[in-house]
Design a protein around this motif. Sequence first.
Motif, short mmCIF file in Angstrom:
data_model
loop_
_atom_site.label_atom_id
_atom_site.label_comp_id
_atom_site.label_asym_id
_atom_site.label_seq_id
_atom_site.Cartn_x
_atom_site.Cartn_y
_atom_site.Cartn_z
N THR A 107 0.85 -1.18 0.00
CA THR A 107 0.00 0.00 0.00
C THR A 107 0.89 1.24 0.00
OG1 THR A 107 -1.90 1.09 1.04
CG2 THR A 107 -0.33 0.03 2.51
N VAL A 108 0.48 2.21 -0.79
CA VAL A 108 1.32 3.38 -1.06
C VAL A 108 0.51 4.66 -0.86
CG1 VAL A 108 2.72 4.57 -2.81
CG2 VAL A 108 2.66 2.07 -2.75
N GLY A 109 1.15 5.71 -0.35
CA GLY A 109 0.55 7.03 -0.30
C GLY A 109 -0.80 7.06 0.39
N GLY A 110 -1.82 7.45 -0.37
CA GLY A 110 -3.16 7.54 0.19
C GLY A 110 -3.66 6.23 0.75
N GLY A 111 -3.18 5.12 0.22
CA GLY A 111 -3.57 3.82 0.75
C GLY A 111 -3.10 3.61 2.18
N VAL A 112 -1.92 4.16 2.51
CA VAL A 112 -1.43 4.08 3.88
C VAL A 112 -2.33 4.92 4.79
CG1 VAL A 112 0.56 4.43 5.40
CG2 VAL A 112 0.93 3.78 3.02
N GLY A 113 -2.80 6.04 4.26
CA GLY A 113 -3.73 6.86 5.03
C GLY A 113 -5.03 6.15 5.32
N ALA A 127 2.17 -6.94 2.94
CA ALA A 127 1.56 -5.60 3.00
C ALA A 127 2.56 -4.54 3.43
CB ALA A 127 0.35 -5.63 3.93
N ALA A 128 3.63 -4.41 2.66
CA ALA A 128 4.62 -3.36 2.91
C ALA A 128 4.01 -2.00 2.59
CB ALA A 128 5.87 -3.59 2.07
N ILE A 129 4.55 -0.95 3.21
CA ILE A 129 3.99 0.39 3.03
C ILE A 129 5.06 1.36 2.54
CG2 ILE A 129 2.24 0.01 4.80
CD1 ILE A 129 3.92 1.77 6.70
N LYS A 130 4.61 2.39 1.81
CA LYS A 130 5.53 3.42 1.33
C LYS A 130 4.77 4.73 1.17
CE LYS A 130 7.20 3.34 -2.97
NZ LYS A 130 8.09 3.07 -4.13
N LEU A 131 5.39 5.83 1.58
CA LEU A 131 4.88 7.17 1.29
C LEU A 131 5.79 7.76 0.21
CD1 LEU A 131 3.95 8.64 4.80
CD2 LEU A 131 2.43 7.62 3.10
N SER A 132 5.34 7.74 -1.02
CA SER A 132 6.20 8.10 -2.16
C SER A 132 6.01 9.54 -2.62
CB SER A 132 5.90 7.16 -3.32
OG SER A 132 4.52 7.26 -3.69
N GLU A 133 5.18 10.32 -1.94
CA GLU A 133 4.80 11.63 -2.45
C GLU A 133 5.98 12.57 -2.68
OE1 GLU A 133 1.12 10.14 -0.27
OE2 GLU A 133 3.29 9.97 -0.11
N LEU A 134 6.98 12.52 -1.79
CA LEU A 134 8.12 13.42 -1.93
C LEU A 134 8.87 13.18 -3.24
CD1 LEU A 134 9.33 15.71 -0.21
CD2 LEU A 134 10.93 14.04 0.76
N ASN A 135 8.77 11.99 -3.77
CA ASN A 135 9.43 11.65 -5.03
C ASN A 135 8.93 12.49 -6.20
OD1 ASN A 135 11.39 9.62 -4.60
ND2 ASN A 135 9.79 8.11 -4.25
N VAL A 136 7.68 12.91 -6.13
CA VAL A 136 7.10 13.68 -7.24
C VAL A 136 6.96 15.16 -6.91
CG1 VAL A 136 5.92 11.72 -8.28
CG2 VAL A 136 4.73 13.09 -6.55
N PHE A 166 10.09 0.77 0.58
CA PHE A 166 8.96 0.04 1.13
C PHE A 166 9.36 -0.50 2.51
CE2 PHE A 166 7.00 -0.30 -3.11
CZ PHE A 166 5.67 -0.15 -2.76
N TYR A 167 8.56 -0.21 3.50
CA TYR A 167 8.78 -0.72 4.86
C TYR A 167 7.92 -1.97 5.07
CZ TYR A 167 11.57 3.31 6.14
OH TYR A 167 12.57 4.25 6.23
N GLU A 168 8.55 -3.01 5.58
CA GLU A 168 7.90 -4.31 5.70
C GLU A 168 6.68 -4.25 6.63
OE1 GLU A 168 8.60 -6.96 3.96
OE2 GLU A 168 10.24 -5.93 2.93
N ALA A 169 5.79 -5.20 6.42
CA ALA A 169 4.56 -5.27 7.23
C ALA A 169 4.88 -5.45 8.71
CB ALA A 169 3.67 -6.40 6.74
#
Length: 249
Positions: A107-113, A127-136, A166-169
Amino acid sequence: MNAYVNQEILNNIATIEFFLPEKNSFPRHILAQLVETINSVGNNKEVNVIILKSGGDKTFCAGASFQELISINDAATGKIFFSGFANVINAMRKCPKFIIGRIQGKTVGGGVGIAAATDYCMATQFAAIKLSELNVGIGPFVVSPAIERKMGVSAMSQIAIDANTFYEATWAREKGLYASVFESIEEMDEAVQKFAEHLCTYNPEAMMEMKKIFWRGTEDWDNLLAERAAISGRLVLSDFTKETLKKFK
Protein backbone atom coordinates in the motif's frame (compact mmCIF):
# COMPACT_ATOMS: atom_id res chain seq x y z
CA MET A 1 -12.45 -5.51 -14.87
CA ASN A 2 -14.01 -2.11 -14.34
CA ALA A 3 -13.56 -0.02 -11.22
CA TYR A 4 -16.15 -0.51 -8.49
CA VAL A 5 -17.09 0.07 -4.88
CA ASN A 6 -19.33 -2.72 -3.57
CA GLN A 7 -20.98 -3.38 -0.25
CA GLU A 8 -22.41 -6.54 1.27
CA ILE A 9 -24.23 -6.87 4.59
CA LEU A 10 -24.45 -10.28 6.22
CA ASN A 11 -25.17 -11.07 9.87
CA ASN A 12 -24.65 -7.45 10.94
CA ILE A 13 -21.24 -7.28 9.23
CA ALA A 14 -20.86 -4.88 6.32
CA THR A 15 -18.03 -5.56 3.87
CA ILE A 16 -16.99 -2.66 1.64
CA GLU A 17 -14.74 -3.61 -1.25
CA PHE A 18 -13.14 -1.29 -3.79
CA PHE A 19 -11.29 -2.26 -6.94
CA LEU A 20 -9.47 -0.31 -9.64
CA PRO A 21 -7.57 -1.87 -12.55
CA GLU A 22 -4.43 0.22 -12.01
CA LYS A 23 -3.21 -1.36 -8.75
CA ASN A 24 -6.24 -0.04 -6.89
CA SER A 25 -5.16 3.58 -7.46
CA PHE A 26 -8.04 6.00 -7.02
CA PRO A 27 -9.49 8.55 -9.40
CA ARG A 28 -11.59 11.26 -7.76
CA HIS A 29 -15.03 9.88 -8.63
CA ILE A 30 -14.31 6.46 -7.08
CA LEU A 31 -13.06 8.12 -3.88
CA ALA A 32 -16.37 10.00 -3.76
CA GLN A 33 -18.23 6.73 -4.23
CA LEU A 34 -16.27 5.18 -1.36
CA VAL A 35 -17.23 8.12 0.89
CA GLU A 36 -20.90 7.67 0.03
CA THR A 37 -20.71 3.95 0.77
CA ILE A 38 -18.99 4.44 4.14
CA ASN A 39 -21.59 7.03 5.13
CA SER A 40 -24.48 4.82 4.04
CA VAL A 41 -23.23 1.70 5.80
CA GLY A 42 -22.25 3.65 8.89
CA ASN A 43 -25.81 4.93 9.26
CA ASN A 44 -27.40 1.51 8.69
CA LYS A 45 -28.88 0.23 11.95
CA GLU A 46 -28.50 -3.36 10.73
CA VAL A 47 -24.70 -2.98 10.70
CA ASN A 48 -22.57 -3.47 13.82
CA VAL A 49 -19.10 -3.56 12.28
CA ILE A 50 -17.49 -2.81 8.91
CA ILE A 51 -14.73 -4.63 7.02
CA LEU A 52 -12.87 -2.49 4.47
CA LYS A 53 -10.95 -4.32 1.76
CA SER A 54 -9.78 -4.01 -1.83
CA GLY A 55 -10.16 -6.42 -4.72
CA GLY A 56 -7.35 -8.53 -6.11
CA ASP A 57 -4.65 -10.49 -4.33
CA LYS A 58 -1.70 -8.11 -4.70
CA THR A 59 -1.68 -4.34 -4.10
CA PHE A 60 -4.13 -3.06 -1.49
CA CYS A 61 -3.97 0.51 -2.75
CA ALA A 62 -1.40 2.37 -4.85
CA GLY A 63 -2.73 5.77 -3.78
CA ALA A 64 -4.09 8.36 -6.19
CA SER A 65 -4.48 7.93 -9.94
CA PHE A 66 -1.38 9.31 -11.65
CA GLN A 67 -3.27 9.86 -14.88
CA GLU A 68 -5.68 12.19 -13.12
CA LEU A 69 -2.81 13.81 -11.20
CA ILE A 70 -0.99 14.61 -14.43
CA SER A 71 -4.05 16.40 -15.83
CA ILE A 72 -4.24 19.01 -13.02
CA ASN A 73 -3.58 22.52 -14.35
CA ASP A 74 -4.84 24.88 -11.65
CA ALA A 75 -4.76 25.11 -7.84
CA ALA A 76 -8.53 24.83 -7.39
CA THR A 77 -8.67 21.55 -9.30
CA GLY A 78 -5.61 20.37 -7.39
CA LYS A 79 -7.29 21.02 -4.05
CA ILE A 80 -10.42 19.17 -5.16
CA PHE A 81 -8.32 16.22 -6.33
CA PHE A 82 -6.37 15.89 -3.08
CA SER A 83 -9.54 16.39 -1.06
CA GLY A 84 -10.62 12.95 -2.28
CA PHE A 85 -8.54 11.06 0.27
CA ALA A 86 -9.31 13.73 2.88
CA ASN A 87 -13.02 13.02 2.46
CA VAL A 88 -12.48 9.27 2.80
CA ILE A 89 -10.44 9.67 5.98
CA ASN A 90 -13.01 12.03 7.46
CA ALA A 91 -15.85 9.65 6.57
CA MET A 92 -14.01 6.82 8.33
CA ARG A 93 -13.29 9.07 11.32
CA LYS A 94 -16.94 10.09 11.69
CA CYS A 95 -18.39 6.65 10.99
CA PRO A 96 -20.10 5.43 14.20
CA LYS A 97 -19.09 1.81 13.56
CA PHE A 98 -15.70 0.16 14.06
CA ILE A 99 -13.91 -0.30 10.73
CA ILE A 100 -11.61 -3.31 10.35
CA GLY A 101 -8.93 -2.90 7.69
CA ARG A 102 -8.00 -5.93 5.60
CA ILE A 103 -4.68 -5.24 3.84
CA GLN A 104 -3.60 -8.05 1.52
CA GLY A 105 -0.62 -6.43 -0.20
CA LYS A 106 1.54 -3.37 -0.72
CA THR A 107 0.00 0.00 0.00
CA VAL A 108 1.32 3.38 -1.06
CA GLY A 109 0.55 7.03 -0.30
CA GLY A 110 -3.16 7.54 0.19
CA GLY A 111 -3.57 3.82 0.75
CA VAL A 112 -1.43 4.08 3.88
CA GLY A 113 -3.73 6.86 5.03
CA ILE A 114 -6.78 4.65 4.55
CA ALA A 115 -5.15 1.82 6.50
CA ALA A 116 -4.28 4.26 9.29
CA ALA A 117 -7.85 5.56 9.43
CA THR A 118 -9.29 2.11 10.16
CA ASP A 119 -9.98 1.34 13.79
CA TYR A 120 -8.31 -2.07 13.74
CA CYS A 121 -6.13 -3.28 10.89
CA MET A 122 -4.94 -6.75 9.87
CA ALA A 123 -2.48 -7.47 7.08
CA THR A 124 -0.44 -10.14 5.35
CA GLN A 125 3.35 -10.33 5.34
CA PHE A 126 3.21 -8.85 1.83
CA ALA A 127 1.56 -5.60 3.00
CA ALA A 128 4.62 -3.36 2.91
CA ILE A 129 3.99 0.39 3.03
CA LYS A 130 5.53 3.42 1.33
CA LEU A 131 4.88 7.17 1.29
CA SER A 132 6.20 8.10 -2.16
CA GLU A 133 4.80 11.63 -2.45
CA LEU A 134 8.12 13.42 -1.93
CA ASN A 135 9.43 11.65 -5.03
CA VAL A 136 7.10 13.68 -7.24
CA GLY A 137 7.61 16.99 -5.48
CA ILE A 138 4.64 17.02 -3.13
CA GLY A 139 4.24 15.35 0.27
CA PRO A 140 1.79 13.19 2.25
CA PHE A 141 0.10 16.28 3.64
CA VAL A 142 -3.48 14.96 3.59
CA VAL A 143 -2.81 11.48 4.97
CA SER A 144 -0.08 12.33 7.48
CA PRO A 145 -2.47 13.31 10.33
CA ALA A 146 -4.07 9.85 10.21
CA ILE A 147 -0.70 8.12 9.97
CA GLU A 148 0.80 10.24 12.75
CA ARG A 149 -2.20 9.49 14.97
CA LYS A 150 -1.73 5.75 14.51
CA MET A 151 2.07 5.39 14.26
CA GLY A 152 3.50 8.51 15.91
CA VAL A 153 5.44 11.45 14.53
CA SER A 154 8.76 9.59 14.39
CA ALA A 155 7.54 6.68 12.26
CA MET A 156 5.44 8.91 10.01
CA SER A 157 8.38 11.26 9.45
CA GLN A 158 10.69 8.36 8.67
CA ILE A 159 8.57 6.93 5.88
CA ALA A 160 7.64 10.38 4.54
CA ILE A 161 11.29 11.40 4.19
CA ASP A 162 12.51 7.99 2.99
CA ALA A 163 10.14 8.11 0.04
CA ASN A 164 11.89 5.43 -2.03
CA THR A 165 11.65 2.61 0.49
CA PHE A 166 8.96 0.04 1.13
CA TYR A 167 8.78 -0.72 4.86
CA GLU A 168 7.90 -4.31 5.70
CA ALA A 169 4.56 -5.27 7.23
CA THR A 170 6.29 -6.40 10.41
CA TRP A 171 7.77 -2.91 10.82
CA ALA A 172 4.30 -1.40 10.33
CA ARG A 173 2.96 -3.76 13.00
CA GLU A 174 5.71 -2.75 15.42
CA LYS A 175 4.83 0.91 14.86
CA GLY A 176 1.12 0.34 15.47
CA LEU A 177 -0.36 0.50 11.98
CA TYR A 178 -1.21 -3.20 11.84
CA ALA A 179 -2.59 -5.13 14.81
CA SER A 180 -1.63 -8.50 13.29
CA VAL A 181 0.36 -9.77 10.31
CA PHE A 182 -0.39 -13.15 8.71
CA GLU A 183 1.57 -15.39 6.37
CA SER A 184 -1.24 -15.72 3.83
CA ILE A 185 -4.42 -14.03 2.64
CA GLU A 186 -6.40 -17.09 3.69
CA GLU A 187 -5.16 -16.89 7.27
CA MET A 188 -5.84 -13.17 7.40
CA ASP A 189 -9.35 -13.51 6.00
CA GLU A 190 -10.22 -16.18 8.55
CA ALA A 191 -8.95 -13.94 11.36
CA VAL A 192 -10.77 -10.87 10.04
CA GLN A 193 -14.05 -12.75 9.81
CA LYS A 194 -13.76 -14.24 13.29
CA PHE A 195 -12.84 -10.88 14.75
CA ALA A 196 -15.78 -9.15 13.06
CA GLU A 197 -18.16 -11.84 14.30
CA HIS A 198 -16.81 -11.43 17.81
CA LEU A 199 -17.30 -7.66 17.70
CA CYS A 200 -20.91 -8.25 16.76
CA THR A 201 -21.47 -9.81 20.20
CA TYR A 202 -20.66 -6.47 21.86
CA ASN A 203 -23.07 -3.65 22.65
CA PRO A 204 -23.23 -1.43 19.52
CA GLU A 205 -23.81 1.65 21.63
CA ALA A 206 -20.71 0.92 23.72
CA MET A 207 -18.61 0.51 20.56
CA MET A 208 -19.94 3.79 19.18
CA GLU A 209 -19.03 5.64 22.38
CA MET A 210 -15.59 4.02 22.39
CA LYS A 211 -14.97 5.17 18.84
CA LYS A 212 -15.76 8.75 19.83
CA ILE A 213 -13.12 8.49 22.56
CA PHE A 214 -10.54 6.93 20.22
CA TRP A 215 -10.91 9.83 17.77
CA ARG A 216 -11.02 12.57 20.39
CA GLY A 217 -8.94 15.57 19.37
CA THR A 218 -9.60 15.24 15.64
CA GLU A 219 -12.65 17.48 15.53
CA ASP A 220 -10.78 20.03 13.41
CA TRP A 221 -9.87 17.55 10.67
CA ASP A 222 -12.53 18.78 8.23
CA ASN A 223 -10.65 22.08 8.06
CA LEU A 224 -7.18 20.64 8.65
CA LEU A 225 -7.31 18.12 5.81
CA ALA A 226 -8.84 20.70 3.47
CA GLU A 227 -5.90 22.99 4.22
CA ARG A 228 -3.49 20.14 3.59
CA ALA A 229 -5.23 19.36 0.27
CA ALA A 230 -4.70 22.98 -0.77
CA ILE A 231 -0.96 22.66 -0.08
CA SER A 232 -0.71 19.57 -2.30
CA GLY A 233 -2.89 21.25 -4.93
CA ARG A 234 -0.45 24.15 -5.08
CA LEU A 235 2.69 22.02 -5.10
CA VAL A 236 1.47 19.77 -7.91
CA LEU A 237 1.67 22.84 -10.17
CA SER A 238 5.33 23.49 -9.33
CA ASP A 239 7.92 23.21 -12.11
CA PHE A 240 9.64 20.39 -10.20
CA THR A 241 6.48 18.30 -10.00
CA LYS A 242 5.37 19.01 -13.57
CA GLU A 243 8.74 17.89 -14.88
CA THR A 244 8.70 14.77 -12.72
CA LEU A 245 5.19 13.81 -13.76
CA LYS A 246 6.16 13.95 -17.46
CA LYS A 247 8.03 10.69 -16.86
CA PHE A 248 4.74 8.95 -16.15
CA LYS A 249 2.95 10.01 -19.33
